[in-house]
Design a protein around this motif. Structure first.
Motif, PDB file in Angstrom:
ATOM      1  N   GLU A   1       0.838  -1.200   0.000  1.00  0.00           N
ATOM      2  CA  GLU A   1       0.000   0.000   0.000  1.00  0.00           C
ATOM      3  C   GLU A   1       0.870   1.246   0.000  1.00  0.00           C
ATOM      4  O   GLU A   1       1.784   1.390   0.817  1.00  0.00           O
ATOM      5  CB  GLU A   1      -0.932   0.006   1.211  1.00  0.00           C
ATOM      6  N   ASN A   2       0.601   2.139  -0.943  1.00  0.00           N
ATOM      7  CA  ASN A   2       1.368   3.377  -1.119  1.00  0.00           C
ATOM      8  C   ASN A   2       2.855   3.103  -1.341  1.00  0.00           C
ATOM      9  O   ASN A   2       3.697   3.972  -1.103  1.00  0.00           O
ATOM     10  CB  ASN A   2       1.188   4.316   0.074  1.00  0.00           C
ATOM     11  N   GLY A   3       3.188   1.890  -1.781  1.00  0.00           N
ATOM     12  CA  GLY A   3       4.576   1.550  -2.068  1.00  0.00           C
ATOM     13  C   GLY A   3       5.425   1.233  -0.861  1.00  0.00           C
ATOM     14  O   GLY A   3       6.632   1.024  -0.997  1.00  0.00           O
ATOM     15  N   THR A   4       4.824   1.161   0.315  1.00  0.00           N
ATOM     16  CA  THR A   4       5.604   0.905   1.526  1.00  0.00           C
ATOM     17  C   THR A   4       5.670  -0.589   1.822  1.00  0.00           C
ATOM     18  O   THR A   4       4.729  -1.332   1.558  1.00  0.00           O
ATOM     19  CB  THR A   4       4.992   1.629   2.736  1.00  0.00           C
ATOM     20  N   ASN A   5       6.808  -1.011   2.363  1.00  0.00           N
ATOM     21  CA  ASN A   5       7.038  -2.412   2.734  1.00  0.00           C
ATOM     22  C   ASN A   5       6.601  -3.377   1.627  1.00  0.00           C
ATOM     23  O   ASN A   5       5.820  -4.310   1.863  1.00  0.00           O
ATOM     24  CB  ASN A   5       6.295  -2.748   4.031  1.00  0.00           C
ATOM     25  N   PRO A   6       7.097  -3.183   0.414  1.00  0.00           N
ATOM     26  CA  PRO A   6       6.639  -4.033  -0.696  1.00  0.00           C
ATOM     27  C   PRO A   6       7.101  -5.475  -0.542  1.00  0.00           C
ATOM     28  O   PRO A   6       8.172  -5.755  -0.007  1.00  0.00           O
ATOM     29  CB  PRO A   6       7.278  -3.375  -1.918  1.00  0.00           C
ATOM     30  N   ILE A   7       6.260  -6.385  -1.031  1.00  0.00           N
ATOM     31  CA  ILE A   7       6.598  -7.804  -1.081  1.00  0.00           C
ATOM     32  C   ILE A   7       6.292  -8.315  -2.485  1.00  0.00           C
ATOM     33  O   ILE A   7       5.514  -7.700  -3.227  1.00  0.00           O
ATOM     34  CB  ILE A   7       5.808  -8.627  -0.042  1.00  0.00           C
ATOM     35  N   ASN A   8       6.904  -9.419  -2.859  1.00  0.00           N
ATOM     36  CA  ASN A   8       6.615 -10.002  -4.161  1.00  0.00           C
ATOM     37  C   ASN A   8       5.137 -10.349  -4.260  1.00  0.00           C
ATOM     38  O   ASN A   8       4.545 -10.889  -3.318  1.00  0.00           O
ATOM     39  CB  ASN A   8       7.449 -11.256  -4.384  1.00  0.00           C
ATOM     40  N   GLY A   9       4.554 -10.060  -5.411  1.00  0.00           N
ATOM     41  CA  GLY A   9       3.148 -10.378  -5.597  1.00  0.00           C
ATOM     42  C   GLY A   9       2.855 -11.844  -5.368  1.00  0.00           C
ATOM     43  O   GLY A   9       1.788 -12.208  -4.868  1.00  0.00           O
ATOM     44  N   SER A  10       3.808 -12.700  -5.717  1.00  0.00           N
ATOM     45  CA  SER A  10       3.611 -14.139  -5.532  1.00  0.00           C
ATOM     46  C   SER A  10       3.551 -14.533  -4.065  1.00  0.00           C
ATOM     47  O   SER A  10       3.102 -15.634  -3.731  1.00  0.00           O
ATOM     48  CB  SER A  10       4.732 -14.912  -6.230  1.00  0.00           C
ATOM     49  N   ASP A  11       4.006 -13.641  -3.169  1.00  0.00           N
ATOM     50  CA  ASP A  11       3.958 -13.906  -1.729  1.00  0.00           C
ATOM     51  C   ASP A  11       2.814 -13.172  -1.045  1.00  0.00           C
ATOM     52  O   ASP A  11       2.629 -13.314   0.170  1.00  0.00           O
ATOM     53  CB  ASP A  11       5.281 -13.481  -1.076  1.00  0.00           C
ATOM     54  N   ASP A  12       2.064 -12.383  -1.801  1.00  0.00           N
ATOM     55  CA  ASP A  12       0.983 -11.612  -1.201  1.00  0.00           C
ATOM     56  C   ASP A  12      -0.126 -12.556  -0.733  1.00  0.00           C
ATOM     57  O   ASP A  12      -0.565 -13.432  -1.490  1.00  0.00           O
ATOM     58  CB  ASP A  12       0.423 -10.618  -2.227  1.00  0.00           C
ATOM     59  N   PRO A  13      -0.601 -12.408   0.497  1.00  0.00           N
ATOM     60  CA  PRO A  13      -1.619 -13.341   1.009  1.00  0.00           C
ATOM     61  C   PRO A  13      -2.951 -13.269   0.275  1.00  0.00           C
ATOM     62  O   PRO A  13      -3.739 -14.214   0.336  1.00  0.00           O
ATOM     63  CB  PRO A  13      -1.774 -12.921   2.479  1.00  0.00           C
ATOM     64  N   VAL A  14      -3.214 -12.169  -0.432  1.00  0.00           N
ATOM     65  CA  VAL A  14      -4.489 -12.029  -1.136  1.00  0.00           C
ATOM     66  C   VAL A  14      -4.407 -12.566  -2.560  1.00  0.00           C
ATOM     67  O   VAL A  14      -5.310 -13.265  -3.028  1.00  0.00           O
ATOM     68  CB  VAL A  14      -4.954 -10.553  -1.141  1.00  0.00           C
ATOM     69  N   ILE A  15      -3.324 -12.275  -3.276  1.00  0.00           N
ATOM     70  CA  ILE A  15      -3.260 -12.647  -4.697  1.00  0.00           C
ATOM     71  C   ILE A  15      -2.114 -13.591  -5.040  1.00  0.00           C
ATOM     72  O   ILE A  15      -1.973 -13.989  -6.199  1.00  0.00           O
ATOM     73  CB  ILE A  15      -3.152 -11.397  -5.597  1.00  0.00           C
ATOM     74  N   GLY A  16      -1.304 -13.968  -4.070  1.00  0.00           N
ATOM     75  CA  GLY A  16      -0.146 -14.810  -4.363  1.00  0.00           C
ATOM     76  C   GLY A  16      -0.491 -16.101  -5.076  1.00  0.00           C
ATOM     77  O   GLY A  16       0.260 -16.579  -5.936  1.00  0.00           O
ATOM     78  N   GLN A  17      -1.648 -16.677  -4.746  1.00  0.00           N
ATOM     79  CA  GLN A  17      -2.040 -17.954  -5.345  1.00  0.00           C
ATOM     80  C   GLN A  17      -2.209 -17.869  -6.860  1.00  0.00           C
ATOM     81  O   GLN A  17      -2.075 -18.875  -7.563  1.00  0.00           O
ATOM     82  CB  GLN A  17      -3.347 -18.432  -4.719  1.00  0.00           C
ATOM     83  N   TYR A  18      -2.474 -16.678  -7.382  1.00  0.00           N
ATOM     84  CA  TYR A  18      -2.739 -16.539  -8.815  1.00  0.00           C
ATOM     85  C   TYR A  18      -1.462 -16.461  -9.649  1.00  0.00           C
ATOM     86  O   TYR A  18      -1.520 -16.468 -10.882  1.00  0.00           O
ATOM     87  CB  TYR A  18      -3.633 -15.322  -9.057  1.00  0.00           C
ATOM     88  N   PHE A  19      -0.315 -16.388  -8.974  1.00  0.00           N
ATOM     89  CA  PHE A  19       0.980 -16.469  -9.645  1.00  0.00           C
ATOM     90  C   PHE A  19       1.466 -17.913  -9.762  1.00  0.00           C
ATOM     91  O   PHE A  19       2.402 -18.179 -10.518  1.00  0.00           O
ATOM     92  CB  PHE A  19       2.041 -15.687  -8.858  1.00  0.00           C
ATOM     93  N   LYS A  20       0.873 -18.807  -9.005  1.00  0.00           N
ATOM     94  CA  LYS A  20       1.378 -20.172  -8.896  1.00  0.00           C
ATOM     95  C   LYS A  20       1.481 -20.845 -10.262  1.00  0.00           C
ATOM     96  O   LYS A  20       0.506 -20.896 -11.020  1.00  0.00           O
ATOM     97  CB  LYS A  20       0.476 -20.998  -7.976  1.00  0.00           C
ATOM     98  N   ASP A  21       2.675 -21.326 -10.573  1.00  0.00           N
ATOM     99  CA  ASP A  21       2.990 -22.084 -11.795  1.00  0.00           C
ATOM    100  C   ASP A  21       2.943 -21.253 -13.075  1.00  0.00           C
ATOM    101  O   ASP A  21       3.120 -21.802 -14.173  1.00  0.00           O
ATOM    102  CB  ASP A  21       2.054 -23.293 -11.952  1.00  0.00           C
ATOM    103  N   VAL A  22       2.721 -19.947 -12.982  1.00  0.00           N
ATOM    104  CA  VAL A  22       2.741 -19.108 -14.183  1.00  0.00           C
ATOM    105  C   VAL A  22       4.199 -18.836 -14.565  1.00  0.00           C
ATOM    106  O   VAL A  22       4.979 -18.391 -13.721  1.00  0.00           O
ATOM    107  CB  VAL A  22       2.015 -17.769 -13.949  1.00  0.00           C
TER     108      VAL A  22
END
Length: 527
Positions: free
Chosen positions: A313-334
């Motif tokens: 949020e607002n670019g602070t404390n960024p994490i890889n999208g693949s590790d995001d608890p909300v959307i990380g699953q949608y990176f799986k195996d892509v």
């Protein structure tokens, strides 16, 4: 006790709104992205329902975070990885939409064919961006709201904040709870805005085919039709928070379709191994990364580099999208290395096709008509395979290695009247100039840009703010018109204006008189 109860209800509301939605396991046919105009009402409603559900679940805002995060953004724009970065972005977004519920498990992102909108303006069928684009009115519209300024993931965004479905589900920040969400998306005045001058058939063909490799084609499209469409829509679309507007995804699906056309025409239909992709002089080119300097001076991109997409949020404390608890699953195996994303047929379960018709289909099948494209077609053993009915499928024929039936394009026969008129003019002018060649393609773009400046209300340049945001210098047609006006690059076909007005008249005269920087000699003959 009442305070504790109120806090508990607020927490439950936040969790229910932002909890991750489990990916669905429904069985779907192969992914096919289709023109928005070709979808049925039910298909459009399903897609809008998926967008609304994604906004409600808290997954949608995560993609705005990735598009605005500093390290992600410098890979996404102003560099040679533009097409690859956004291809992965679209795939993961599409996965996310499919994960919003069983009823959405087979949706694909429809593309916005802005060639069609331009054809309708040129033929006199309509005049404005909103009137000429069905998607503009059907995907939320551009009325039904008030002028408002939002801070979308920290970025100031202003416009008519439209409240129609699905925009009324939008929330401007991950931490914002539903009761204080904006429930609208800022849009420009689409009822008055003109179509982008660099989205004519003449201009788009030149942007796609004048580059000899992906490193040349990608910036031509990014700074040309891609940027011009962002500008013409205004509102959120002219900012880096542009994914907040659902039309962003259909716009970028169109750009991705152009990348698919380029790959077939310049690389060929042969399926390549990763090693072949990584060393291919046309399909893979590198450039320095942006660090803190202009021009870029960082280490070059490598084909094995993993694409950077980070949430925060607002670019602070960024994490890889693949590790995001909300959307990380949608990176799986892509597949997520840059060179992995070269061919839409080589993405495993996430491979997809584009359904193309009319001018886009012609660009795919005929390319630019030069000998290189014909040779690639022959060497690859590819081509257009006839299927039952009016549909043809363009398939890879490297069957010994890739006998999986995946195709990049499905062609359907569907020309509307405006498209037929524009295509007839284009082909007739090309023949009058001596035939298909690079010089005549470039001259036809000059004619189209000058006609837009004189007869379609004038070419509009980017604002200084827009240039700074997107790292672009000048609107493509503005550069071309200036070069014609100065005599630096005159139009070669002397009868161009009379020829165009015979077909299209002069619907919205502007910026007369016609400059002297136009040759009265015939264009170069070439075959």
């Amino acid at each position: 006790m009442k305070l504790l109860w109120a806090l508990t209800l607020s927490l439950l509301a936040f969790v229910s709104t932002h909890a991750p939605v489990e990916a669905q396991t429904a069985t779907c046919d192969a992914r096919v992205r289709r023109n928005w105009d070709a979808l049925s009402t039910t298909e459009k409603d399903t897609y809008k329902g998926a967008l609304a559900a994604a906004m409600d679940s808290g997954a949608y805002i995560k993609f705005i975070e990735m598009h605005t995060e500093a390290m992600s953004q410098v890979e996404a724009h102003g560099q040679c990885m533009f097409t690859y970065w956004h291809r992965l972005f679209l795939i993961v977004f599409e996965n996310m939409l499919r994960g919003q519920g069983d009823e959405f498990a087979c949706v694909t992102i429809p593309y916005y064919n802005w060639l069609g909108a331009y054809n309708r303006v040129l033929s006199g069928a309509c005049t404005t961006l909103g009137d000429c684009s069905a998607i503009a009115t059907e995907l939320g519209g551009f009325t039904g709201g008030s002028n408002r300024t939002l801070f979308i993931n920290g970025l100031k965004t202003s416009g008519t904040c439209v409240t129609e479905e699905p925009l009324n589900h939008f929330c401007q920040a991950s931490s914002t709870t539903s009761d204080v969400c904006a429930h609208c998306v800022p849009r420009g005045d689409w009822g008055a805005a003109r179509v982008a001058s660099s989205t004519s058939y003449s201009s788009v063909r030149e942007q796609v085919f004048s580059g000899s490799n992906i490193g040349e084609m990608s910036p031509l499209v990014e700074e040309g039709c891609h940027a011009d469409v962002h500008r013409s829509f205004g509102g959120a679309m002219k900012t880096l928070a542009s994914p907040s507007d659902p039309i962003f995804w259909s716009h970028h699906a169109m750009v991705d379709a152009l990348h698919t056309i380029f790959h077939k025409c310049r690389v060929g239909t042969k399926r390549l191994s990763f090693e072949e992709k990584a060393s291919h002089p046309v399909a893979w080119t590198s450039c320095p990364r942006v660090i803190d300097s202009v021009p870029p001076s960082g280490p070059p991109f490598n084909p094995t580099d993993v694409v950077t997409m980070r949430t925060g949020e607002n670019g602070t404390n960024p994490i890889n999208g693949s590790d995001d608890p909300v959307i990380g699953q949608y990176f799986k195996d892509v597949p997520n290395r840059f060179a992995d994303l070269m061919d839409v047929r080589d993405l495993g379960d996430f491979s997809y096709s584009y359904e193309l018709s009319g001018q886009l289909a012609s660009m795919y099948t005929d390319c630019d008509g030069n000998s290189t494209a014909r040779r690639l077609e022959t060497e690859s053993g590819g081509g257009i395979n006839q299927q039952a009915g009016t549909t043809t499928i363009a398939a890879s024929e490297n069957i010994s290695t890739f006998d999986d039936g995946k195709v990049d394009v499905i062609i359907v026969e569907d020309f509307d009247l405006s498209e037929q008129l524009v295509t007839t003019w284009y082909n007739e002018a090309m023949a009058a100039m001596g035939g298909q060649c690079a010089e005549n393609m470039a001259d036809l773009e000059r004619q189209a840009c000058m006609f837009h400046d004189k007869c379609l209300g004038g070419v509009v340049d980017f604002s200084e703010e827009f240039k700074a945001t997107w790292g672009v210098k000048e609107a493509r047609c503005k550069t071309i018109v200036n070069a014609i006006d100065s005599g630096e690059q005159p139009i070669a076909y002397g009868g161009w204006r009379e020829h165009m007005e015979t077909y299209f008249g002069c619907p919205m005269p502007a910026n007369e008189p016609t400059p002297a920087g136009q040759s009265q000699t015939a264009g170069p003959a070439c075959y």
